[in-house]
Design a protein around this motif. Structure first.
Motif, mmCIF file in Angstrom:
data_model
loop_
_atom_site.group_PDB
_atom_site.id
_atom_site.type_symbol
_atom_site.label_atom_id
_atom_site.label_comp_id
_atom_site.label_asym_id
_atom_site.label_seq_id
_atom_site.Cartn_x
_atom_site.Cartn_y
_atom_site.Cartn_z
ATOM 1 N N UNK A 40 -34.819 22.765 -2.243
ATOM 2 C CA UNK A 40 -35.360 22.084 -3.295
ATOM 3 C C UNK A 40 -35.011 20.711 -3.654
ATOM 4 N N UNK A 41 -34.192 19.955 -2.732
ATOM 5 C CA UNK A 41 -33.970 18.633 -2.958
ATOM 6 C C UNK A 41 -35.000 17.725 -3.267
ATOM 7 N N UNK A 42 -34.908 16.889 -4.056
ATOM 8 C CA UNK A 42 -35.959 15.954 -4.368
ATOM 9 C C UNK A 42 -35.482 14.441 -4.273
ATOM 10 N N UNK A 43 -35.864 13.725 -3.169
ATOM 11 C CA UNK A 43 -35.418 12.383 -3.157
ATOM 12 C C UNK A 43 -36.255 11.421 -3.753
ATOM 13 N N UNK A 44 -35.451 10.376 -4.374
ATOM 14 C CA UNK A 44 -36.564 9.312 -4.934
ATOM 15 C C UNK A 44 -36.966 8.388 -3.658
ATOM 16 N N UNK A 45 -38.313 8.299 -3.348
ATOM 17 C CA UNK A 45 -38.896 7.656 -2.108
ATOM 18 C C UNK A 45 -38.436 6.185 -2.167
ATOM 19 N N UNK A 46 -38.428 5.542 -3.352
ATOM 20 C CA UNK A 46 -38.071 4.053 -3.343
ATOM 21 C C UNK A 46 -36.521 3.717 -3.039
ATOM 22 N N UNK A 47 -35.978 4.756 -2.949
ATOM 23 C CA UNK A 47 -34.322 4.520 -2.835
ATOM 24 C C UNK A 47 -33.970 5.159 -1.635
ATOM 25 N N UNK A 48 -34.410 6.391 -1.417
ATOM 26 C CA UNK A 48 -33.885 7.192 -0.289
ATOM 27 C C UNK A 48 -34.967 7.684 0.769
ATOM 28 N N UNK A 49 -34.740 7.367 1.748
ATOM 29 C CA UNK A 49 -35.769 7.690 2.819
ATOM 30 C C UNK A 49 -35.655 9.384 3.495
ATOM 31 N N UNK A 50 -34.270 9.721 3.580
ATOM 32 C CA UNK A 50 -33.981 11.041 4.013
ATOM 33 C C UNK A 50 -32.742 11.472 3.861
ATOM 34 N N UNK A 51 -32.483 12.905 4.382
ATOM 35 C CA UNK A 51 -31.179 13.449 4.109
ATOM 36 C C UNK A 51 -31.111 14.095 5.513
ATOM 37 N N UNK A 52 -29.550 14.394 5.700
ATOM 38 C CA UNK A 52 -29.412 15.286 6.913
ATOM 39 C C UNK A 52 -28.023 15.830 6.797
ATOM 40 N N UNK A 53 -28.012 17.068 7.406
ATOM 41 C CA UNK A 53 -26.409 17.932 7.577
ATOM 42 C C UNK A 53 -25.910 17.316 8.934
ATOM 43 N N UNK A 54 -24.765 16.527 8.932
ATOM 44 C CA UNK A 54 -24.113 15.811 9.855
ATOM 45 C C UNK A 54 -22.739 16.437 10.202
ATOM 46 N N UNK A 55 -22.578 16.438 11.479
ATOM 47 C CA UNK A 55 -21.154 16.759 11.767
ATOM 48 C C UNK A 55 -20.348 15.755 11.714
ATOM 49 N N UNK A 56 -18.909 15.757 12.062
ATOM 50 C CA UNK A 56 -17.931 14.854 11.805
ATOM 51 C C UNK A 56 -18.405 13.538 12.930
ATOM 52 N N UNK A 57 -18.874 13.969 13.887
ATOM 53 C CA UNK A 57 -19.229 12.897 15.237
ATOM 54 C C UNK A 57 -20.723 12.144 14.392
ATOM 55 N N UNK A 58 -21.327 13.048 14.067
ATOM 56 C CA UNK A 58 -22.641 12.356 13.530
ATOM 57 C C UNK A 58 -22.623 11.423 12.341
ATOM 58 N N UNK A 59 -21.555 11.827 11.649
ATOM 59 C CA UNK A 59 -21.147 11.079 10.311
ATOM 60 C C UNK A 59 -20.712 9.579 10.738
ATOM 61 N N UNK A 60 -19.686 9.766 11.728
ATOM 62 C CA UNK A 60 -19.086 8.445 12.444
ATOM 63 C C UNK A 60 -20.091 7.518 12.712
ATOM 64 N N UNK A 61 -21.278 8.136 13.162
ATOM 65 C CA UNK A 61 -22.450 7.135 13.923
ATOM 66 C C UNK A 61 -23.280 6.646 12.707
ATOM 67 N N UNK A 62 -23.454 7.574 11.707
ATOM 68 C CA UNK A 62 -24.446 6.910 10.726
ATOM 69 C C UNK A 62 -23.760 6.111 9.669
ATOM 70 N N UNK A 63 -22.635 6.513 9.246
ATOM 71 C CA UNK A 63 -21.749 5.563 8.165
ATOM 72 C C UNK A 63 -21.253 4.544 8.749
ATOM 73 N N UNK A 64 -21.046 3.598 7.682
ATOM 74 C CA UNK A 64 -20.272 2.512 8.025
ATOM 75 C C UNK A 64 -18.678 2.879 8.314
ATOM 76 N N UNK A 65 -18.015 2.141 8.892
ATOM 77 C CA UNK A 65 -16.750 2.509 9.387
ATOM 78 C C UNK A 65 -15.857 2.969 8.019
ATOM 79 N N UNK A 66 -15.856 2.243 7.108
ATOM 80 C CA UNK A 66 -15.325 2.475 5.878
ATOM 81 C C UNK A 66 -15.752 3.766 5.310
ATOM 82 N N UNK A 67 -16.869 3.921 5.151
ATOM 83 C CA UNK A 67 -17.419 5.396 4.514
ATOM 84 C C UNK A 67 -17.141 6.358 5.431
ATOM 85 N N UNK A 68 -17.154 6.079 6.887
ATOM 86 C CA UNK A 68 -16.719 7.267 7.849
ATOM 87 C C UNK A 68 -15.262 7.877 7.705
ATOM 88 N N UNK A 69 -14.510 6.636 7.434
ATOM 89 C CA UNK A 69 -12.905 7.425 7.027
ATOM 90 C C UNK A 69 -12.887 8.037 5.696
#
Length: 160
Positions: A107-136
């Protein structure tokens, strides 16, 4: 913002603040959002507005970004971020959103003008998708879910 004549605090330095919420699934993956206006992914959340508490900002942002009405849980991390070119210093808060089941995520509803998509991410996937600061920051927040303490970070690195 409310100011009062003679209030010395009105002249004190100001800090930028943001609040985010860490949601997990049963596999302990984290929910990340892909903004339309950035090159990296983020947690649900955003800027704390004037006269708004960080907790209220987290609740508001989750409702705006995901269409999910909820009250964030306990504070997982506080992260002081030093200034850098184009950004002032800031204080960021990450709250526990708990586990989201398949029904809630359907039932998640994303505002199309602000957010393209969402995903469940493992720690390794998070490291790849986030900035280094956000990953930490996300790694520390995920670690904090296992206990009962709030971690204090500086630039995403745990101090205590």
């Amino acid at each position: 913002m409310t100011t009062f004549a003679g209030d010395y605090t009105a002249a004190l330095p100001r800090k930028r603040m943001g609040s985010g919420v860490l949601f997990r699934d049963v596999a302990n993956r984290v929910l990340l959002l892909e903004p339309t206006y950035k090159d990296y992914w983020e947690l649900p959340g955003g800027a704390v507005e004037g006269d708004e508490s960080p907790h209220d900002a987290a609740r508001r942002e989750v409702e705006e970004e995901l269409g999910l009405a909820m009250s964030p849980g306990r504070l997982l991390v506080v992260d002081w971020v030093p200034p850098r070119p184009g950004r002032t210093e800031g204080v960021m808060f990450v709250y526990d959103g708990g586990l989201l089941d398949a029904k809630a995520t359907a039932n998640l509803q994303l505002p199309a003008d602000e957010l393209r998509s969402w995903a469940w991410c493992t720690p390794a996937e998070s490291q790849q998708r986030l900035s280094p600061l956000l990953a930490r920051r996300v790694a520390a927040a995920l670690e904090a879910t296992a206990g009962t303490v709030t971690y204090y970070l500086e630039d995403g690195k745990r101090v205590c």
